[in-house]
Motif scaffolding. Structure first.
Motif: not given
Length: 226
Positions: A1-27
């Protein structure tokens, strides 16, 4: 959605997620500082136009009120940007691409694809049909699919759409036929491949075994004829 820096990733390929789950955080450190700055500016301007109102200083009241409105708008913009630093899953699904665990701290640009999600338990089947057979394929026809990982289990499907443009596959022209699976096995995963058969009607055995040779001969004769 905007320029930034990756801060934290909460999932990896193969993980099952629900709508609204946190995937990635930017700094968000710079944005938090920006938020505090505009909160302070807004409080200062609000105090200024309150004081101007108390003194009945109309011109100063209008000036400080305008500056307060600007600070309020900037503060709302920063809050929206802060909300965009938390990327949430838009649908229930499975993460099929986007291992960011080794890219923390890396810069990202607006519009970059960070992860790919496939809808859970909803699959689109793409059947590659040789151009010599595509004339007999139509929407509504049924078929069966045998996957390489599940060769003993035949999955039924219905043809929904035939793409009008051919693509080159392994040195031959093929058309992509979109189909909908009727019975999705729990072992299904996005990206699986196999062999599909589409029921296009009954033909004599001689036609089934010999029509391609006859078609080739007809085309060769036509191209050689003056």
């Amino acid at each position: 959605p905007m320029d930034g820096f990756l801060h934290k990733s909460h999932v990896r390929p193969g993980d099952t997620v629900r709508a609204g789950d946190l995937l990635v955080e930017l700094a968000d450190q710079d944005l938090l500082l920006e938020q505090r700055r505009w909160e302070g500016a807004l409080a200062q301007h609000e105090n200024g136009y309150a004081a101007a109102l108390a003194r009945a200083d109309r011109s100063q009241f209008v000036i400080t009120q305008g500056k307060a409105g600007e600070a309020r708008a900037q503060l709302e913009l920063v809050r929206q940007q802060l909300a965009r630093t938390r990327l949430l899953a838009p649908i229930d699904g499975v993460v099929i691409k986007g291992d960011l665990s080794q890219s923390l701290g890396a810069p990202v640009q607006r519009g970059s694809a960070l992860m790919t999600l496939a809808p859970a338990e909803r699959y689109r089947l793409i059947v590659e049909v040789d151009e010599r057979d595509i004339a007999g394929v139509k929407p509504g026809q049924t078929g069966q699919l045998a996957l390489t990982s599940l060769p003993a289990e035949a999955l039924g499907f219905v043809v929904e759409r035939v793409t009008p443009v051919a693509t080159v596959r392994d040195g031959r022209n093929a058309f992509e036929v979109e189909a909908r699976l009727l019975d999705a096995a729990p072992q299904l995963r996005p990206g699986l491949e196999g062999v599909a058969k589409i029921a296009v009607g009954e033909r004599p055995a001689a036609w089934i075994w010999g029509h391609r040779g006859v078609d080739w001969l007809r085309l060769a004769l036509w191209s050689w004829a003056p």
